[in-house]
Design a protein around this motif. Structure first.
Motif, short mmCIF file in Angstrom:
data_model
loop_
_atom_site.label_atom_id
_atom_site.label_comp_id
_atom_site.label_asym_id
_atom_site.label_seq_id
_atom_site.Cartn_x
_atom_site.Cartn_y
_atom_site.Cartn_z
N GLY A 186 48.55 78.06 76.48
CA GLY A 186 49.42 78.30 75.34
C GLY A 186 49.96 76.99 74.77
N LEU A 187 50.32 76.06 75.67
CA LEU A 187 50.82 74.75 75.23
C LEU A 187 49.77 74.06 74.35
N PHE A 188 48.51 74.12 74.82
CA PHE A 188 47.46 73.47 74.05
C PHE A 188 47.27 74.12 72.69
N LEU A 189 47.27 75.45 72.68
CA LEU A 189 47.09 76.15 71.41
C LEU A 189 48.24 75.78 70.46
N PHE A 190 49.46 75.71 71.01
CA PHE A 190 50.61 75.37 70.20
C PHE A 190 50.48 73.94 69.65
N TYR A 191 49.98 73.04 70.53
CA TYR A 191 49.81 71.65 70.11
C TYR A 191 48.84 71.55 68.93
N PHE A 192 47.69 72.22 69.04
CA PHE A 192 46.72 72.16 67.94
C PHE A 192 47.25 72.86 66.70
N PHE A 193 48.03 73.92 66.93
CA PHE A 193 48.66 74.59 65.81
C PHE A 193 49.57 73.60 65.07
N LEU A 194 50.30 72.79 65.84
CA LEU A 194 51.24 71.83 65.25
C LEU A 194 50.51 70.69 64.52
N ILE A 195 49.51 70.10 65.15
CA ILE A 195 48.97 68.88 64.54
C ILE A 195 47.76 69.14 63.66
N VAL A 196 47.13 70.29 63.78
CA VAL A 196 45.99 70.58 62.91
C VAL A 196 46.24 71.85 62.09
N GLY A 197 46.59 72.93 62.78
CA GLY A 197 46.70 74.25 62.14
C GLY A 197 47.70 74.26 61.00
N LEU A 198 48.96 73.96 61.32
CA LEU A 198 50.01 74.00 60.31
C LEU A 198 49.76 73.03 59.16
N PHE A 248 47.02 71.72 58.04
CA PHE A 248 45.89 72.12 57.21
C PHE A 248 46.23 73.38 56.42
N PHE A 249 46.95 74.30 57.07
CA PHE A 249 47.32 75.53 56.40
C PHE A 249 48.19 75.26 55.17
N ILE A 250 49.14 74.35 55.32
CA ILE A 250 50.06 74.12 54.20
C ILE A 250 49.32 73.48 53.02
N LEU A 251 48.34 72.60 53.35
CA LEU A 251 47.56 71.99 52.27
C LEU A 251 46.67 73.03 51.61
N LEU A 252 46.09 73.89 52.43
CA LEU A 252 45.22 74.95 51.91
C LEU A 252 46.02 75.89 51.02
N TRP A 253 47.19 76.25 51.49
CA TRP A 253 48.09 77.12 50.71
C TRP A 253 48.42 76.45 49.36
N GLY A 254 48.82 75.20 49.45
CA GLY A 254 49.20 74.49 48.23
C GLY A 254 48.06 74.43 47.23
N SER A 255 46.82 74.48 47.74
CA SER A 255 45.68 74.30 46.84
C SER A 255 45.28 75.60 46.14
N VAL A 256 45.80 76.74 46.58
CA VAL A 256 45.37 78.01 45.97
C VAL A 256 46.49 78.72 45.22
N ILE A 257 47.59 78.01 44.95
CA ILE A 257 48.66 78.61 44.13
C ILE A 257 48.84 77.77 42.88
N PRO A 258 49.31 78.37 41.81
CA PRO A 258 49.37 77.66 40.52
C PRO A 258 50.45 76.58 40.48
N TYR A 259 51.56 76.75 41.20
CA TYR A 259 52.59 75.71 41.25
C TYR A 259 53.12 75.70 42.66
N PHE A 260 53.63 74.55 43.12
CA PHE A 260 53.93 74.49 44.54
C PHE A 260 55.19 75.24 44.92
N THR A 261 55.05 76.07 45.94
CA THR A 261 56.18 76.76 46.55
C THR A 261 55.78 77.05 47.98
#
Lengths: 584, 361
Positions: A319-331, A333-346
């Motif tokens: 679980g620690l490892f999954l959380f670590y990758f979630f922190l340094i890669v998952g989150l 990348f997710f926020i950048l991906l999210w930002g790229s598919v909405i018309p204005y940033f929120t």
């Protein structure tokens, strides 16, 4: 009768072809490494800008070191570098120990995942964390506020603590890799002896493993401290955007050169401090490394150590490892991906789901830019430039360093140590300082390099030469000398031996080094940011500049595309390299 | 077939003065002979071999392969390794990991001076592989072979070009004991069949004794003794050879006419020419040539009395340590007898099996 003509005694002087083989690399390497650093030293003690005649002075240094802002600058830099290296050390070492010594499930998946954080450029890592931890728009802050009904956002990335956190997350994968190697080189019998002597897991870790790892821990801390001091992305993007600026050495140098008029003397004076610290650090690092080799805990036996059985606890470590990758890669990348598919940033929210769009990506159809689409054209130019520079720098570095390491490993020519040292010199020069040095060189000697792609090519070759040397030397050392001698004895000429034996055996190592340099060149920001011009734009600098432009969705789309490209490049090359490599 | 004269090779140390690893050695190897350079590590045997191959450039002397001078620094002659007609097996085998078994063996034929078409290459490679019994594995990637197979592959690769001289650098030292003994026999048999002139380097005396026509024992860059294995073993020329080959007992003494006077008594023996009466000498007596008597035999010369300190039962014999005066001597005893610690025994040193050496080494 024969005439005897007295001839000058030339017999003692015989021309030896090795002077060419040694001399050419020495001159080339000196051009790339020694001249810029020399020019920086000269510049720090000179009045006037590059290319302007000046006289010897201590004023630059006095101005820089007697300045009242030096004290907070020193304090900020130290806290920032020390804090982030310490945090990265704790995280990286703990994870390395878990993966090397316990029976945590999914190990092989985690090992291959550790490659991913290396691929994400520092500038994107930093941007993503701003979107996560900014007090105003940060996703994590917003979520916590709404879940726990908080009165104010709990985190603020625009503080020294925030900078430490973001840089530590960036450094932790490097610590993980270095410490994994350190754990592997330690004879597990030493730990097993402690276990049989009656020590439990925790006592063994505390009394045997950690004390034995102390030299490795100390040297990794040191190297991370230097990396922290030299880092540019976090200090520039977070430190300089904070309500009250939090300057460190690198961002101070950047400001000195980006201000008007640029203050070369001051930038050079601060650069000297950074080089000085880094030389001292690397000296002690190498010394610690040599000492740890002397008291080697390495047994040379390649058996896997007995793994510690954690029982149900192994799901906790997983679980620690999954959380670590979630922190340094998952989150991130997710926020950048999210930002790229909405018309204005929120920040991500359910009510935005019906507004999702791919329009932001339309601007990046760089294979089919229409005239007039200036952004598309600029993006295409930046991408082409980055790719060409990456491939060019990687190819030249690998060819040059293959020759150099052949000389240092295989010959006993006098002067080979100097060659190795010169090629390694740039490791002590932070990226931003390299840019300052090269500005001194090419603003002084105006030979049409400054402001073009050439200066970037030169910068990348210089900066990544140490990496090339390290890869090629390691590969060369592994190729037993007798493999080449066997070819000679079998009747192969020097050329045949090189083409049919040496080169094919070097190929996997050379290819790996080449791919690595292509990716780090394409990600490079701290040198490029001062050297790239509008005629020689590269991707990393273009992204850096776009942050101020405010078109966040487009920036996010570009980031996602860039990361995807780099991941495909690295994993594709790995697959390809596996096919070429020696399967053993 | 091969002739070395006055070979000197110096190495320049990092800080020290140059050291002569090989210091003036000469020997000649006749066609088809198996010649061994034997000595402890650092004695210069591998350096000598590498000079013959041309992998090291020596400083003085001349090397002939056949009638051709391949290397002579004084005459500025140096034939590059790939132009000397040699085959070599390296200590690490140096099997090229990026090639198959077949490609490894074909390499000398493809890059060498003589040109062969694809069919000839195939024929020759398969013949060489079948000699070492690897023909079934021709298409296998070379790193997928076991240690013994790699060793045979290295041998096939050295043989395939039918070289004038075969050079072997401790080829068996990386194998385990059982395989080593088996390969020792196979290698010698193969060499005999092919009639190849062979130079063999080893630090293992039993290998050298078992395989060689001629052994040159080396120490400190010099040849200490050269000869047939039997002569080297039975009549060592000096203390180093006696000590290095097999195990032996040294007894200090003073030479007399046809005898040596020792602290334990007078030994009747052959005193070689060159040693005069009154000279200090060492007598070498090998454990297996000492006869141990449990009762004092009548009318026997060269008899020492001693007390058993240690008798280790090894199955085929007892290995005994016997206190004779102030000296412990090793001797062997037939297991049919029984000895115990503390027993008094009599050691007979037959005159024909003991060697008298000058005491200074």
């Amino acid at each position: 009768m024969q005439l005897s003509i007295p001839r000058p005694r030339l017999s003692n002087f015989r021309f030896d072809p090795r002077w060419i083989f040694l001399g050419v690399p020495v001159v080339v390497v000196a051009y790339f490494t020694v001249i810029p650093i020399g020019m920086l030293l000269v510049g720090a003690f000179k009045t006037g800008d590059p290319g302007v005649a000046g006289e010897f002075t201590f004023n630059n240094l006095l101005h820089a070191y007697a300045d009242p802002t030096l004290y907070p600058l020193l304090l900020n830099s130290t806290i920032y570098a020390f804090g982030s290296s310490l945090l990265a050390l704790v995280v990286g070492t703990a994870l390395a120990w878990i993966l090397e010594r316990t029976d945590t499930p999914l190990k092989s998946l985690f090992y291959s995942l550790t490659l991913v954080p290396f691929i994400i450029p520092g500038v994107l890592h930093t941007i993503a964390w701003i979107y996560l931890l900014s007090p105003r728009i940060g996703f994590i802050n917003r979520s916590l506020v709404s879940i726990f009904n908080l009165a104010s956002p709990p985190f603020d990335v625009f503080t020294l603590g925030g900078m430490v956190w973001v840089e530590a997350m960036h450094l932790s994968p490097i610590v993980f890799v270095l410490m994994t190697a350190a754990f592997r080189s330690m004879d597990p019998a030493l730990e097993e002896a402690a276990t049989t002597a009656g020590a439990n897991t925790w006592t063994t870790l505390r009394r045997v493993t950690l004390p034995l790892m102390l030299p490795a821990l100390a040297s990794v801390t040191l190297i991370m401290f230097i990396r922290g001091l030299e880092s540019f992305e976090v200090p520039a993007l977070i430190g300089l955007s904070a309500p009250t600026r939090i300057p460190v050495f690198t961002s101070r140098i950047y400001l000195a050169l980006k201000g008007f008029p640029p203050d070369f003397g001051l930038a050079s004076a601060y650069s000297l401090i950074l080089i000085g610290l880094s030389v001292v650090g690397i000296y002690f690092y190498n010394r610690a490394l040599k000492r740890s080799e002397k008291y080697a805990t390495v047994s040379g036996k390649a058996y896997r150590p007995r793994t510690i059985e954690l029982g149900k606890g192994r799901y906790v470590t997983m679980g620690l490892f999954l959380f670590y990758f979630f922190l340094i890669v998952g989150l991130p990348f997710f926020i950048l991906l999210w930002g790229s598919v909405i018309p204005y940033f929120t920040p991500p929210a359910l009510d935005m789901l019906d507004k999702l769009t791919l329009d932001n990506y339309a601007a990046f159809n760089i294979l089919d830019c229409q005239p007039g689409q200036s952004f598309c054209l600029r993006a295409r130019a930046a991408f082409t430039n980055s790719l060409m520079l990456g491939i060019g720098a990687a190819t030249l570095v690998m060819v040059l360093t293959a020759i150099i390491s052949w000389i240092t490993v295989r010959t006993n020519w006098r002067g080979r140590g100097l060659l190795d040292l010169m090629a390694f010199l740039p490791i002590t020069v932070p990226g931003l300082v390299m840019a300052v040095s090269l500005m001194w060189v090419y603003l002084t000697f105006r030979i049409g390099v400054y402001g073009t792609l050439w200066i970037l090519l030169i910068a990348y070759i210089t900066r990544f030469m140490p990496y090339g040397i390290r890869t090629t030397t390691a590969t060369m050392v592994q190729i037993h000398r007798e493999l080449e001698e066997a070819a000679q004895v079998a009747g192969a000429s020097w050329r045949h031996t090189f083409l049919k034996i040496t080169l094919p055996l070097l190929k996997p190592g050379l290819l790996a080094g080449w791919v690595y340099i292509v990716t780090v060149s394409m990600r490079e920001l701290s040198t490029s940011v001062l050297l790239a011009s509008s005629q020689s734009q590269v991707i990393a600098v273009m992204i850096f500049d776009m942050i101020e432009g405010g078109n966040t969705p487009r920036l996010a789309a570009m980031s996602v595309l860039f990361i995807t490209f780099l991941i495909v490049l690295v994993f594709g090359a790995q697959k390809l390299g596996g096919r070429f490599g020696v399967r053993d | 077939m091969l002739k070395i004269s006055d070979l000197v090779k110096k190495f320049v140390g990092e800080k020290t003065a140059s050291v002569a690893a090989v210091n003036g050695i000469s020997f000649e190897v006749e066609e088809g002979r198996f010649f061994t350079l034997l000595g402890p590590s650092g004695c210069g045997k591998t350096t000598t071999l590498r000079c013959i191959a041309g992998l090291e450039r020596h400083d003085e002397g001349t090397i002939f392969i056949g009638a051709q001078v391949v290397s002579s620094p004084r005459d500025r002659i140096f034939v590059a390794p790939h132009q000397r007609d040699i085959g070599m097996v390296f200590q690490s085998y140096a099997i090229w990991p990026h090639m198959t078994v077949f490609e490894n063996v074909a390499f000398p034929l493809r890059v060498g001076k003589k040109h062969f078409d694809a069919r000839q290459v195939k024929d020759k490679v398969m013949r060489a592989l079948s000699v070492v019994q690897l023909d079934a594995l021709a298409d296998r990637p070379a790193p997928k072979l076991s240690g013994g197979q790699q060793q045979r592959l290295a041998l096939a690769r050295a043989l395939v070009g039918e070289p004038k001289v075969l050079l072997l650098d401790e080829p068996l030292s990386n194998l385990d004991a059982k395989l080593r003994e088996q390969m020792r026999v196979e290698l010698r048999e193969l060499q005999r069949q092919l009639g190849l002139t062979t130079i063999y380097v080893t630090h293992d005396q039993s290998e050298a004794l078992a395989m060689s026509n001629v052994i040159a024992v080396m120490n400190d860059g010099k040849i200490m003794q050269m000869g047939h294995p039997r002569d080297i073993y039975l009549t060592p020329a000096n203390q180093f050879v006696a000590d290095f080959i097999g195990s032996t007992n040294f007894i200090h003494g003073t030479a007399r006419a046809g005898a040596v006077e020792t602290e334990h008594g007078v030994l009747q023996c052959t005193v070689p020419a060159g040693i005069r009466a009154g000279d200090a000498v060492l007598v070498s007596a090998r454990p297996e040539s000492i006869i141990v008597h449990l009762e004092k035999p009548a009318n026997t010369q060269n008899l020492f009395e001693g007390q058993v300190q240690l008798a280790i039962f090894l199955g085929e014999m007892y290995d005994c340590q016997i206190q004779v005066g102030g000296q412990l001597m090793r001797a062997r005893l037939n297991p049919a007898h029984r000895v115990r610690r503390g027993d008094n025994v009599f050691l007979q040193l037959p005159a024909e099996y003991i060697t008298v050496l000058p005491a200074n080494g």
